[in-house]
Design an enzyme around this catalytic site. Structure first.
Site, PDB file in Angstrom:
ATOM      1  N   GLY B  97      19.460 -20.978  21.543  1.00  0.00           N
ATOM      2  CA  GLY B  97      19.634 -22.417  21.707  1.00  0.00           C
ATOM      3  C   GLY B  97      20.659 -22.783  22.767  1.00  0.00           C
ATOM      4  CB  SER B 532      -3.687 -22.021  77.647  1.00  0.00           C
ATOM      5  OG  SER B 532      -4.667 -21.291  78.339  1.00  0.00           O
TER       6      SER B 532
HETATM    7  N1  LIG Z   1      25.990 -25.201   5.821  1.00  0.00           N
HETATM    8  C1  LIG Z   1      24.951 -24.684   6.474  1.00  0.00           C
HETATM    9  N2  LIG Z   1      25.183 -23.856   7.497  1.00  0.00           N
HETATM   10  C2  LIG Z   1      24.123 -23.327   8.149  1.00  0.00           C
HETATM   11  C3  LIG Z   1      22.795 -23.621   7.768  1.00  0.00           C
HETATM   12  N3  LIG Z   1      21.961 -22.951   8.595  1.00  0.00           N
HETATM   13  C4  LIG Z   1      22.746 -22.257   9.452  1.00  0.00           C
HETATM   14  N4  LIG Z   1      24.051 -22.479   9.186  1.00  0.00           N
HETATM   15  C5  LIG Z   1      25.203 -21.911   9.888  1.00  0.00           C
HETATM   16  O1  LIG Z   1      25.183 -22.376  11.229  1.00  0.00           O
HETATM   17  C6  LIG Z   1      25.657 -21.349  12.102  1.00  0.00           C
HETATM   18  C7  LIG Z   1      24.671 -21.120  13.217  1.00  0.00           C
HETATM   19  O2  LIG Z   1      23.465 -20.613  12.683  1.00  0.00           O
HETATM   20  P1  LIG Z   1      22.475 -19.720  13.524  1.00  0.00           P
HETATM   21  O3  LIG Z   1      21.301 -19.468  12.640  1.00  0.00           O
HETATM   22  O4  LIG Z   1      23.149 -18.590  14.161  1.00  0.00           O
HETATM   23  O5  LIG Z   1      22.091 -20.789  14.635  1.00  0.00           O
HETATM   24  P2  LIG Z   1      21.016 -20.634  15.808  1.00  0.00           P
HETATM   25  O6  LIG Z   1      20.378 -21.949  15.933  1.00  0.00           O
HETATM   26  O7  LIG Z   1      20.159 -19.468  15.549  1.00  0.00           O
HETATM   27  O8  LIG Z   1      21.982 -20.381  17.025  1.00  0.00           O
HETATM   28  P3  LIG Z   1      21.537 -19.922  18.522  1.00  0.00           P
HETATM   29  O9  LIG Z   1      20.338 -19.073  18.340  1.00  0.00           O
HETATM   30  O10 LIG Z   1      22.697 -19.201  19.092  1.00  0.00           O
HETATM   31  O11 LIG Z   1      21.238 -21.181  19.211  1.00  0.00           O
HETATM   32  C8  LIG Z   1      25.894 -20.115  11.252  1.00  0.00           C
HETATM   33  O12 LIG Z   1      27.245 -19.978  10.981  1.00  0.00           O
HETATM   34  C9  LIG Z   1      25.113 -20.411   9.985  1.00  0.00           C
HETATM   35  O13 LIG Z   1      25.680 -19.799   8.847  1.00  0.00           O
HETATM   36  C10 LIG Z   1      22.605 -24.513   6.655  1.00  0.00           C
HETATM   37  O14 LIG Z   1      21.493 -24.830   6.260  1.00  0.00           O
HETATM   38  N5  LIG Z   1      23.713 -25.017   6.075  1.00  0.00           N
END
Ligand SMILES: Nc1nc2c(ncn2[C@@H]2O[C@H](COP(=O)(O)OP(=O)(O)OP(=O)(O)O)[C@@H](O)[C@H]2O)c(=O)[nH]1
Lengths: 278, 608
Positions: B97, B532
Site C-alpha cells: 500500500g 533530389s
Molecule cells: N485494531 C486493528 N488493527 C488492525 C486491523 N487490521 C490490521 N491492523 C493493524 O494495522 C497494522 C497494519 O496492518 P497490515 O496488515 O500490515 O497493513 P497492510 O495494509 O497490509 O500494509 P501495507 O501492505 O504495508 O500497505 C498492523 O499493525 C495490524 O495489526 C484491525 O482490524 N483492527
C-alpha cells in the site's frame, strides 16, 4: 520399451491446466525471442521436468537452448541415470555445471547447509552463467514453494554479482516483461511461477510425462516429495505408488511441500535467494 | 480426455489493495488462518518471530516474509498466495500500500480478475485508496468489493461505515467502477472475515469469504473478432510455424487471415501441436498456439492476424491514458519504446494534454512532464504504423507499456486512434493489396530464386549530381554482385506517367512515384532512387505505400537533416567506395539475404 515416449497421446489438456500451459508457453517463447544466449536449468525433479516438457510444447518438439544441470555431486544416483537416459532419448543439448574448486576443497553440507548450497548451487550456477555469458536462465521455481518465491517476477533481473534486489523489482503487466538490461547482468525467467504442486502432478498425469520413480513409494512406505541433494532431502512417509495416489495424497495434506528440505529452516531461503539461489 | 475433468474447479485471481497500513496483509492472514488454509507449523513460525521481536501476534507476517517487511511492518512486494474454498481455487495477491511501491501494486493487480479494496475505518479514504482504485480501472479489473477494516477501532459504529461508503462509492462511480459491496470488518479480531459477526448486527451482507465466492469468473473473449498477435516465426524443421497467443476470437483450419499492418493474406493450413494424437482444428482466445499457412508469405513478430471485415486500425498517432512508474519523469519530445501486444516500436510523446489529480479526479493544466506515479492523458506518435484498437473494444491490442532505456516504466490504454497525415495513403495501399491479383510466383519464391529480397534504396541530401553518381555506382555494383537492381530516376516519370499533372502537385508526384516503385518491388527487384529532383519529398508517404517492403534510406550530408536515415554518408565521399560500403551494410542487415525473421535452430551434439 521406452519409458520416455508417452504411450497415449491426446488432444491436449483443458481447463485450468490448459491456462497454465498457455501462460508458460507464452513466457518461454518470449524468453527465446528476446535472448539469444539463454539456457534452462534442469534438476530432473518434477518441476523442471514439466518445464522441459513445456519447452517441447512451445517449440513443437524441439528444445532450442541448452539444458544445464547444476551438479553438486551429492545427487541421488538414480537421478543421474534418469538424466542421461532422458537427454539421450529426447536429443537434448545437456551441459553440466559444477563448482569443482569448492568440491576439491571438500565442500559438503556438514560445513553448514547455507554455506554448502551457496558454494555448490548458487556459485556453481553463477560461475557457469558468467563463464558462458548467458543473458537469460530459465528456471522452474513456483510461487507456492516458499515465501520469497511467492514474490518473484516472471522475468527477474540479477545484478552483476548475480544477486536479486527484491526491493526494487521491475513492473510486470499485460504480458510485457523486462527483456532489456545492462551489460553484465542477466535475467531469470520463471515460466512455472503460477503452478502449484498439485497442478504439476495433474499435468504430469494428463500429459503422461515420464517422471523419476523416486517420487513414488517403491515398497518401503516412503517417497520423496521434493528432490535435492541426498544428504539434505528426506523422504516422507507415504503409500502413494501412482500418480493418482500422489494427487489424492496432496489433496488431503496440510504439510508444506518443502518440509523435507533443510534449507528452508529459519531465514535460510531468504538469505540464499537474495544471493542468487534458484 | 483423462484427469482434470474429475475436478473441474474454477480458478480465480484476486488482488488485495488499499492505502498503507489499512490492514491488507492482516486480512489475508486472518482469512487463511480462520479457514484452516495454512500449512502445518506456519502459525508457530510467525509466533516465534513475533515473540522474538516482542510483538503481539501479527497475522500480516504470514505473507510479508522478508525480514525488512517484518521489521518495518509493511509489504514491499506483492505475494501470490493460494487458497481453496467451496469448490473454487483462489490465487490471492497481497499488494503493497505504500506509494513507494506502486509499481509492485500494479504488477500484482494486473494479474487479477477481481479486487478487494481495503479502507481503514478510522483513517477513512486516503490518497492510495483513490490511486489504487484509479489504477484498477485502468488495468481492467472491474469487479471490486470494498472492505472497511479496523471497525474495532471505531466501536463498530454504523454511521462511520456508512459515511465511508458514501464518499468512496461516489468516487468510484466517477471512475466508472461499480463496487459490488462494502463490508465492515475487523481483520485483527476476525469480524466478518470468515463468518458474520455479532458485533455488526446492522450489517446483513456477506462476509469477506462469502464475497470472494460471489465474484464472477472472467470469460475469455472467444466470441469477439480475431486478434492473433504474431509472437515469433519458427523453422525448426520442415514446418514454418507462426507462433503466438490468441488475444481474442478463434482461429480454425481453413480461415483466411489478414495480417495488419502488412495487409498480407493467407489461409490457415494446420494448427500445430506437440503430444497430440489427432490434428488440432481450432484455437481460441488465451491459447498459445502455432499455425502453418497455405502460402509462404513473409510475416514478422508484431503483426496482428485478423479477419478482413474486422481489422484493427493502423496508425502512428494514439491518444491514451498513461500511468508513469519510472524514476525519471516522462517528458514531451522524448523517445520511448512502445510495446503493444507483440509489437515493439519507438515513439515520441507529442503532447501531455493534462495530468489527472486522483484526489479529486480533476484535470490539471497541461504540462511537459509526467512524474512518477502520476496518470496523464497523452498523445504519442510511433515511428512506424502499428495495428491497434481502442482498449474499450479490445483489451490486449488496446494497451501498451512504455520502456525507458532498459525499464518498463509506464502503462497506457488507448482511448482513441487518431488519423495521421498518411491515413488516406495507408487506406489506398490496404485496398490495393487486399484485392491484388497475383500470379502463382509469390515474393518468397522470387526471393529464393534471385537470392535476395526486394527493397527500395532512397538517396537523400547532397547535390543532385552527387546523388546521381552514388545511385549509378550502387546499381552498377549490385548488378555486378548478381542482384537484380534498377535505377529509377523520378524525373523519368514526369514526361510520361505524370504528363497530366501540374508540376506544383508535389503530393501526387510522390504518390505516383510510390506506386511505381511498389510495382517494381513486386517484381522482386532492388530499386535505387535519388530524390533530389522532387521539390518536396516525403519519404514516409513512400514508406506507407510500400509497406511492408523494406525502404532503406541513405542520407548524404548533415545527419540532423534526416534523422530517420538508416545510413549517413559524407556528401564528399567517393561514390565507388561509398557504394561498396553500402552493400556491406545491406548485407550486414540481412537485406541481401532471402530469408528474414525466422528463428532456426541446430542441435548441438549431446555432451556427456
Ligand atoms: N485494531 C486493528 N488493527 C488492525 C486491523 N487490521 C490490521 N491492523 C493493524 O494495522 C497494522 C497494519 O496492518 P497490515 O496488515 O500490515 O497493513 P497492510 O495494509 O497490509 O500494509 P501495507 O501492505 O504495508 O500497505 C498492523 O499493525 C495490524 O495489526 C484491525 O482490524 N483492527
Amino acid at each position: 520399451m521406452s519409458v520416455l515416449t508417452p504411450t497415449a497421446a491426446r488432444s491436449g489438456v483443458a481447463g485450468h491446466l490448459r491456462q497454465l500451459e498457455d501462460q508458460s508457453v507464452y513466457i518461454l517463447r518470449e524468453a527465446y525471442r528476446h535472448f539469444d544466449n539463454l539456457c534452462m536449468l534442469w534438476s530432473m525433479g518434477k518441476d523442471s521436468t514439466v518445464l522441459l516438457w513445456l519447452a517441447r510444447k512451445a517449440f513443437f518438439g524441439h528444445v532450442p537452448f541448452p539444458l544445464v544441470h547444476v551438479d553438486t555431486s551429492y545427487k541421488i544416483p538414480e537421478m543421474i541415470a534418469y538424466r542421461d537416459r532422458v537427454a539421450r532419448e529426447w536429443g537434448l543439448n545437456l551441459l553440466i555445471a559444477q563448482n569443482k574448486d569448492a568440491l576439491a576443497n571438500g565442500m559438503n553440507h556438514t560445513l553448514g547447509r547455507v554455506v554448502c548450497c551457496t558454494a555448490l548451487k548458487t556459485n556453481g550456477l553463477k560461475d557457469f552463467v558468467a563463464e558462458r555469458g548467458y543473458t537469460a536462465v530459465i528456471l522452474g521455481i513456483r510461487a507456492d514453494e516458499e515465501g520469497t518465491r511467492a514474490k518473484e517476477r516472471y522475468f527477474s533481473p540479477r545484478d552483476h554479482h548475480g544477486e536479486w534486489d527484491f526491493r526494487d523489482q521491475p513492473p510486470e503487466l499485460w504480458g510485457q516483461f523486462k527483456t532489456s538490461f545492462p551489460e553484465g547482468t542477466h535475467i531469470r525467467v520463471h515460466p512455472l511461477l503460477d503452478w502449484r504442486e498439485i497442478d504439476v502432478w495433474e499435468y504430469i498425469r494428463a500429459e503422461n510425462i515420464p517422471i523419476i520413480d523416486l517420487y513414488f513409494n517403491r515398497g518401503d512406505g516412503t517417497r520423496y516429495r521434493s528432490l535435492g541433494c541426498a544428504p539434505c532431502t528426506f523422504a516422507i512417509r507415504s503409500t502413494a505408488k501412482s500418480l493418482d495416489d500422489i494427487i489424492e495424497e496432496l489433496r488431503q495434506t496440510t504439510v508444506a511441500e518443502r518440509s523435507g528440505r533443510a534449507q528452508d529452516e529459519g531465514r535460510g531461503m531468504e538469505v540464499l535467494r537474495k544471493d542468487g539461489y534458484m | 480426455m483423462v484427469a482434470l475433468s474429475d475436478r473441474a474447479m474454477e480458478h480465480l485471481s484476486i488482488v488485495v489493495v488499499g492505502h498503507v497500513d489499512h490492514g491488507k496483509s492482516t486480512l489475508l492472514g486472518r482469512l487463511y488462518a480462520d479457514t484452516g488454509s495454512l500449512p502445518d507449523g506456519r502459525i508457530e513460525k510467525v509466533q516465534a518471530i513475533c515473540q522474538q521481536q516482542g510483538k503481539e501476534f501479527e497475522f500480516a507476517f504470514l505473507f510479508d516474509t522478508f525480514l525488512e517487511e517484518q521489521e518495518q511492518g509493511i509489504t514491499i512486494d506483492t505475494a501470490r498466495t493460494f487458497f481453496s474454498w467451496d469448490s473454487r481455487e483462489y490465487v490471492i495477491i497481497d499488494a503493497p500500500g505504500h506509494k513507494e511501491f506502486l509499481k509492485n501494486m500494479v504488477s500484482g493487480a494486473a494479474r487479477a480478475e477481481a479486487a478487494l479494496l481495503v479502507i481503514d475505518a478510522q483513517e477513512g479514504v486516503q490518497e492510495q485508496s483513490r490511486k489504487h482504485a484509479h489504477l484498477l480501472a485502468m488495468l481492467g479489473v472491474r469487479q471490486v468489493a470494498v472492505v472497511v477494516n479496523k471497525m474495532d477501532l471505531v466501536a463498530y459504529r454504523q454511521e462511520i461505515f456508512a459515511s465511508i461508503e458514501d464518499e468512496y462509492r461516489a468516487f468510484l462511480t466517477k471512475l466508472g467502477v461499480t463496487p459490488e459491496r462494502f463490508i465492515p470488518v475487523s481483520a485483527k479480531l476476525g469480524d466478518n472475515v470468515v463468518s458474520r459477526s455479532a458485533r455488526t448486527p446492522w450489517y446483513t451482507g456477506p462476509s469477506v469469504l462469502e464475497a470472494l465466492g460471489l465474484f464472477q469468473k472472467e470469460i475469455p473473449q472467444e466470441d469477439q473478432p480475431l486478434r492473433f498477435p504474431v509472437q515469433d516465426v519458427y523453422k525448426f524443421d520442415s514446418r514454418r510455424i507462426l507462433a503466438g497467443r490468441i488475444a481474442a476470437g478463434r482461429i480454425r483450419v481453413g480461415d483466411r487471415l489478414v495480417f495488419a499492418p502488412s495487409n498480407k493474406t493467407a489461409r490457415v493450413k494446420t494448427i500445430e501441436g506437440f503430444n497430440v494424437d489427432s490434428p488440432l482444428l481450432e484455437g481460441a482466445a488465451r491459447q498459445s498456439i502455432g499455425v502453418t499457412l497455405d502460402e509462404q508469405i513473409f510475416v514478422e513478430r508484431g503483426e496482428v492476424a485478423c479477419q478482413e471485415e474486422f481489422a484493427p486500425q493502423v496508425s502512428t498517432t494514439l491518444r491514451c491514458n498513461v500511468f508513469w512508474l519510472g524514476a525519471r519523469p516522462l517528458e514531451i519530445g522524448c523517445r520511448y519504446l512502445v510495446r503493444l501486444a507483440t509489437r515493439e516500436v519507438a515513439c515520441e510523446v507529442v503532447a501531455i494534454h493534462h495530468v489527472i489529480d486522483v484526489s479529486e479526479l480533476d484535470v490539471q493544466e497541461t504540462r511537459t512532464l509526467l512524474l512518477k506515479n502520476e496518470v496523464g492523458e497523452l498523445t504519442i506518435r510511433t515511428k512506424a504504423p502499428v495495428a491497434v484498437d481502442r482498449s474499450s473494444d479490445f483489451e490486449a491490442t488496446g494497451r501498451f507499456v512504455l520502456v525507458d532505456q532498459c525499464d518498463v516504466s509506464g502503462g497506457g490504454i488507448v482511448t482513441e486512434v487518431l488519423l495521421d497525415e498518411h491515413a488516406s495513403l495507408r487506406e489506398e495501399a490496404r485496398r490495393r493489396d487486399l484485392s491484388w491479383v497475383a500470379g502463382d510466383v509469390g515474393p518468397e519464391a522470387r526471393a529464393a530464386h534471385y537470392g535476395h529480397r526486394a527493397a527500395l534504396v532512397l538517396l537523400t541530401g547532397a547535390a543532385p549530381n552527387a546523388q546521381s553518381a552514388l545511385a549509378r555506382r550502387l546499381e552498377d555494383h549490385l548488378v555486378a554482385d548478381g542482384r537484380h537492381t534498377y535505377l529509377l530516376a523520378p524525373e523519368n516519370l514526369w514526361r510520361g506517367l505524370d504528363a497530366d499533372l501540374l508540376s506544383a502537385d508535389d503530393r501526387e508526384l510522390v504518390r505516383r512515384f510510390g506506386e511505381v516503385t511498389r510495382l517494381l518491388i513486386d517484381t522482386g527487384m532492388i530499386v535505387v532512387s535519388p530524390t533530389s529532383a522532387f521539390r518536396r519529398f516525403d519519404p514516409d508517404a513512400v514508406r506507407t505505400l510500400l509497406h511492408p517492403a523494406t525502404v532503406f534510406m541513405v542520407h548524404m550530408g548533415e545527419p540532423e537533416a534526416n534523422p530517420d536515415a538508416d545510413v549517413v554518408l559524407e556528401a564528399s565521399d567517393d561514390p565507388n567506395a561509398a557504394a561498396t560500403n553500402l552493400i556491406e551494410e545491406l548485407k550486414r542487415r540481412g537485406l541481401l539475404a532471402y530469408t528474414l525473421g525466422e528463428k532456426r535452430f541446430e542441435y548441438a551434439s549431446y555432451t556427456i
